[in-house]
Motif scaffolding. Structure first.
Motif, PDB file in Angstrom:
ATOM      1  N   PHE A 267      10.111 115.601  40.500  1.00  0.00           N
ATOM      2  CA  PHE A 267      11.277 115.653  41.384  1.00  0.00           C
ATOM      3  C   PHE A 267      10.960 116.480  42.631  1.00  0.00           C
ATOM      4  N   GLN A 268      10.252 117.593  42.439  1.00  0.00           N
ATOM      5  CA  GLN A 268       9.848 118.428  43.569  1.00  0.00           C
ATOM      6  C   GLN A 268       8.908 117.670  44.513  1.00  0.00           C
ATOM      7  N   ASP A 269       8.012 116.860  43.947  1.00  0.00           N
ATOM      8  CA  ASP A 269       7.113 116.054  44.785  1.00  0.00           C
ATOM      9  C   ASP A 269       7.914 115.102  45.669  1.00  0.00           C
ATOM     10  N   LEU A 270       8.942 114.489  45.099  1.00  0.00           N
ATOM     11  CA  LEU A 270       9.782 113.576  45.875  1.00  0.00           C
ATOM     12  C   LEU A 270      10.564 114.330  46.948  1.00  0.00           C
ATOM     13  N   ARG A 271      10.994 115.537  46.620  1.00  0.00           N
ATOM     14  CA  ARG A 271      11.669 116.368  47.625  1.00  0.00           C
ATOM     15  C   ARG A 271      10.749 116.630  48.814  1.00  0.00           C
ATOM     16  N   ILE A 272       9.509 116.982  48.512  1.00  0.00           N
ATOM     17  CA  ILE A 272       8.556 117.281  49.583  1.00  0.00           C
ATOM     18  C   ILE A 272       8.278 116.040  50.415  1.00  0.00           C
ATOM     19  N   GLU A 273       8.105 114.898  49.749  1.00  0.00           N
ATOM     20  CA  GLU A 273       7.861 113.654  50.480  1.00  0.00           C
ATOM     21  C   GLU A 273       9.019 113.347  51.428  1.00  0.00           C
ATOM     22  N   ARG A 274      10.258 113.503  50.935  1.00  0.00           N
ATOM     23  CA  ARG A 274      11.434 113.239  51.769  1.00  0.00           C
ATOM     24  C   ARG A 274      11.538 114.267  52.899  1.00  0.00           C
ATOM     25  N   ALA A 275      11.251 115.525  52.594  1.00  0.00           N
ATOM     26  CA  ALA A 275      11.303 116.563  53.621  1.00  0.00           C
ATOM     27  C   ALA A 275      10.303 116.273  54.736  1.00  0.00           C
ATOM     28  N   ARG A 276       9.101 115.852  54.378  1.00  0.00           N
ATOM     29  CA  ARG A 276       8.089 115.533  55.393  1.00  0.00           C
ATOM     30  C   ARG A 276       8.549 114.373  56.275  1.00  0.00           C
ATOM     31  N   GLN A 277       9.193 113.385  55.657  1.00  0.00           N
ATOM     32  CA  GLN A 277       9.703 112.251  56.429  1.00  0.00           C
ATOM     33  C   GLN A 277      10.755 112.707  57.432  1.00  0.00           C
ATOM     34  N   LEU A 278      11.651 113.580  56.971  1.00  0.00           N
ATOM     35  CA  LEU A 278      12.717 114.062  57.850  1.00  0.00           C
ATOM     36  C   LEU A 278      12.171 114.965  58.947  1.00  0.00           C
ATOM     37  N   VAL A 279      11.146 115.749  58.639  1.00  0.00           N
ATOM     38  CA  VAL A 279      10.494 116.554  59.674  1.00  0.00           C
ATOM     39  C   VAL A 279       9.925 115.655  60.762  1.00  0.00           C
ATOM     40  N   SER A 280       9.292 114.553  60.340  1.00  0.00           N
ATOM     41  CA  SER A 280       8.704 113.627  61.322  1.00  0.00           C
ATOM     42  C   SER A 280       9.760 112.966  62.190  1.00  0.00           C
ATOM     43  N   GLU A 281      10.998 112.890  61.678  1.00  0.00           N
ATOM     44  CA  GLU A 281      12.096 112.287  62.441  1.00  0.00           C
ATOM     45  C   GLU A 281      12.795 113.307  63.332  1.00  0.00           C
ATOM     46  N   GLY A 282      12.350 114.574  63.266  1.00  0.00           N
ATOM     47  CA  GLY A 282      12.890 115.601  64.144  1.00  0.00           C
ATOM     48  C   GLY A 282      14.145 116.290  63.638  1.00  0.00           C
ATOM     49  N   CYS A 283      14.475 116.132  62.366  1.00  0.00           N
ATOM     50  CA  CYS A 283      15.684 116.772  61.822  1.00  0.00           C
ATOM     51  C   CYS A 283      15.514 118.285  61.757  1.00  0.00           C
ATOM     52  N   ASP A 284      16.640 119.006  61.874  1.00  0.00           N
ATOM     53  CA  ASP A 284      16.584 120.459  61.760  1.00  0.00           C
ATOM     54  C   ASP A 284      16.473 120.844  60.288  1.00  0.00           C
ATOM     55  N   LEU A 285      16.043 122.074  60.037  1.00  0.00           N
ATOM     56  CA  LEU A 285      15.712 122.508  58.687  1.00  0.00           C
ATOM     57  C   LEU A 285      16.928 122.537  57.768  1.00  0.00           C
ATOM     58  N   GLU A 286      18.085 122.926  58.282  1.00  0.00           N
ATOM     59  CA  GLU A 286      19.287 122.973  57.448  1.00  0.00           C
ATOM     60  C   GLU A 286      19.664 121.572  56.965  1.00  0.00           C
ATOM     61  N   THR A 287      19.555 120.596  57.854  1.00  0.00           N
ATOM     62  CA  THR A 287      19.846 119.210  57.468  1.00  0.00           C
ATOM     63  C   THR A 287      18.877 118.730  56.408  1.00  0.00           C
ATOM     64  N   ILE A 288      17.605 119.060  56.586  1.00  0.00           N
ATOM     65  CA  ILE A 288      16.576 118.641  55.612  1.00  0.00           C
ATOM     66  C   ILE A 288      16.851 119.274  54.257  1.00  0.00           C
ATOM     67  N   ALA A 289      17.176 120.571  54.261  1.00  0.00           N
ATOM     68  CA  ALA A 289      17.451 121.270  53.006  1.00  0.00           C
ATOM     69  C   ALA A 289      18.604 120.611  52.258  1.00  0.00           C
ATOM     70  N   SER A 290      19.652 120.261  52.966  1.00  0.00           N
ATOM     71  CA  SER A 290      20.804 119.611  52.351  1.00  0.00           C
ATOM     72  C   SER A 290      20.430 118.247  51.780  1.00  0.00           C
ATOM     73  N   GLU A 291      19.604 117.498  52.498  1.00  0.00           N
ATOM     74  CA  GLU A 291      19.193 116.152  52.071  1.00  0.00           C
ATOM     75  C   GLU A 291      18.395 116.190  50.773  1.00  0.00           C
ATOM     76  N   VAL A 292      17.644 117.259  50.548  1.00  0.00           N
ATOM     77  CA  VAL A 292      16.799 117.315  49.347  1.00  0.00           C
ATOM     78  C   VAL A 292      17.353 118.271  48.288  1.00  0.00           C
ATOM     79  N   GLY A 293      18.645 118.631  48.423  1.00  0.00           N
ATOM     80  CA  GLY A 293      19.326 119.333  47.350  1.00  0.00           C
ATOM     81  C   GLY A 293      19.234 120.831  47.335  1.00  0.00           C
ATOM     82  N   TYR A 294      19.004 121.449  48.500  1.00  0.00           N
ATOM     83  CA  TYR A 294      18.964 122.909  48.562  1.00  0.00           C
ATOM     84  C   TYR A 294      20.139 123.426  49.392  1.00  0.00           C
ATOM     85  N   ALA A 295      20.709 124.535  48.931  1.00  0.00           N
ATOM     86  CA  ALA A 295      21.873 125.099  49.628  1.00  0.00           C
ATOM     87  C   ALA A 295      21.478 125.814  50.902  1.00  0.00           C
TER      88      ALA A 295
END
Length: 320
Positions: A267-295
């Motif tokens: 599950f953590q691997d999938l979180r990292i994969e999704r986070a990397r995708q969102l980073v490449s799309e220019g999303c801010d860190l708070e948005t990325i954290a929310s997308e992958v289940g972190y408060a």
């Protein structure tokens, strides 16, 4: 250092040639540095007088019976990238007939190495039983199922276990070649790395595609789909097992058997994969954290640094 490359029909061309080119470059640079003799003597051997590579090139090789005692025997990859085809390839007479020779070499104290799918040949011979090893990440589930007594860590690029060294996927041949040069002379290895633009890669983890591995097993494939749908909700083993209609212990055991990791780690691997995708799309860190289940973003930063060895700033720089 006497190096014997054990090659078979349908050898992976790049794997074989990158080994040969690296050792040839090392010899040339050694001569320029004033070495008295080339540090590497390389011989191609095989069960037949000629082998045909995966791309159709015909290569002459020495017979197994004519080999002088080498310091190292190296097995490049076979060109069988799918588990079904690889299982058939490993039953070929030329490969089966070479396995006793591998056992004899190892029993005689000779060092043995392999890269990528070549590691399966070592495992078939039995010399990896009880040893630590790595292999190509894409076939790691198949490797675990076929050789359960081998201590596989497919996140690592190079694994040394006694007199055996294994390397990871495809261009892991390059890492293995440089490791062997470094084993002979670290100064020469540094020079070879600079001339050939070889970066140091201690891990395969950055290259692994989680959903590719998940497809190796029906239950894990279903778990992977559930996990992607629930990334923003966080992980619960109980909820995952309930959704898949299995006991939580069944999901735990199956994930560890196929992937070599717990459901939470996958599950953590999938979180990292999704986070990397969102980073490449220019999303801010708070948005990325929310997308992958972190408060909060601090937890995400900690995960990225632990798994990737660097944070979001470095990750954005990589993707420019």
């Amino acid at each position: 250092m006497r190096l014997t490359l054990l090659v078979f029909d349908e050898v992976f061309d790049t794997g074989m040639t990158v080994l040969l080119d690296t050792f040839a470059t090392a010899n040339e640079l050694a001569a320029a540095q004033g070495f008295d003799a080339p540090p590497f003597e390389v011989t191609l051997v095989g069960p037949r007088k000629r082998i045909r590579t995966a791309l159709g090139l015909s290569v002459s090789v020495e017979p197994l019976s004519a080999v002088r005692r080498p310091d190292w025997v190296i097995v490049p990859a076979l060109n069988a990238k799918q588990s079904e085809r690889l299982a058939q390839t490993l039953q070929r007479p030329d490969i089966r007939n070479a396995l006793p020779q591998l056992q004899t070499w190892h029993a005689a104290g000779i060092h043995v190495a392999a890269a990528c799918i070549g590691t399966f040949v070592l495992a078939e011979s039995g010399i990896l039983n009880g040893a630590e090893a790595t292999t190509t990440w894409s076939l790691a589930p198949f490797f675990r199922q076929r050789y359960p007594t081998v201590k596989l860590d497919d996140s690592r690029m190079i694994v040394e276990s006694g007199r055996i060294v294994t390397a990871g996927a495809a261009m892991g041949h390059l890492d293995l070649a440089l490791w062997l040069v470094r084993h002979a002379t670290p100064e020469l290895a540094a020079l070879v790395a600079r001339f050939m633009l070889i970066d140091k890669r201690s891990s395969q983890a950055h290259y692994i595609i989680p959903d590719y591995l998940a497809h190796a097993d029906p239950l894990i494939s279903k778990f992977e789909r559930w996990a992607r749908d629930n990334l923003s909700n966080g992980f619960s083993l109980t909820d995952a097992a309930k959704a898949l209609a299995v006991h939580s212990r069944t999901l735990q055991r199956r994930t560890e058997a196929v992937l070599g990791k717990s459901p939470l780690e996958f599950f953590q691997d999938l979180r990292i994969e999704r986070a990397r995708q969102l980073v490449s799309e220019g999303c801010d860190l708070e948005t990325i954290a929310s997308e992958v289940g972190y408060a909060d973003s601090a937890t995400l930063r900690t995960l990225l640094r632990r798994k990737l060895g660097h944070g979001v700033r470095e990750l954005r720089a990589e993707m420019l």
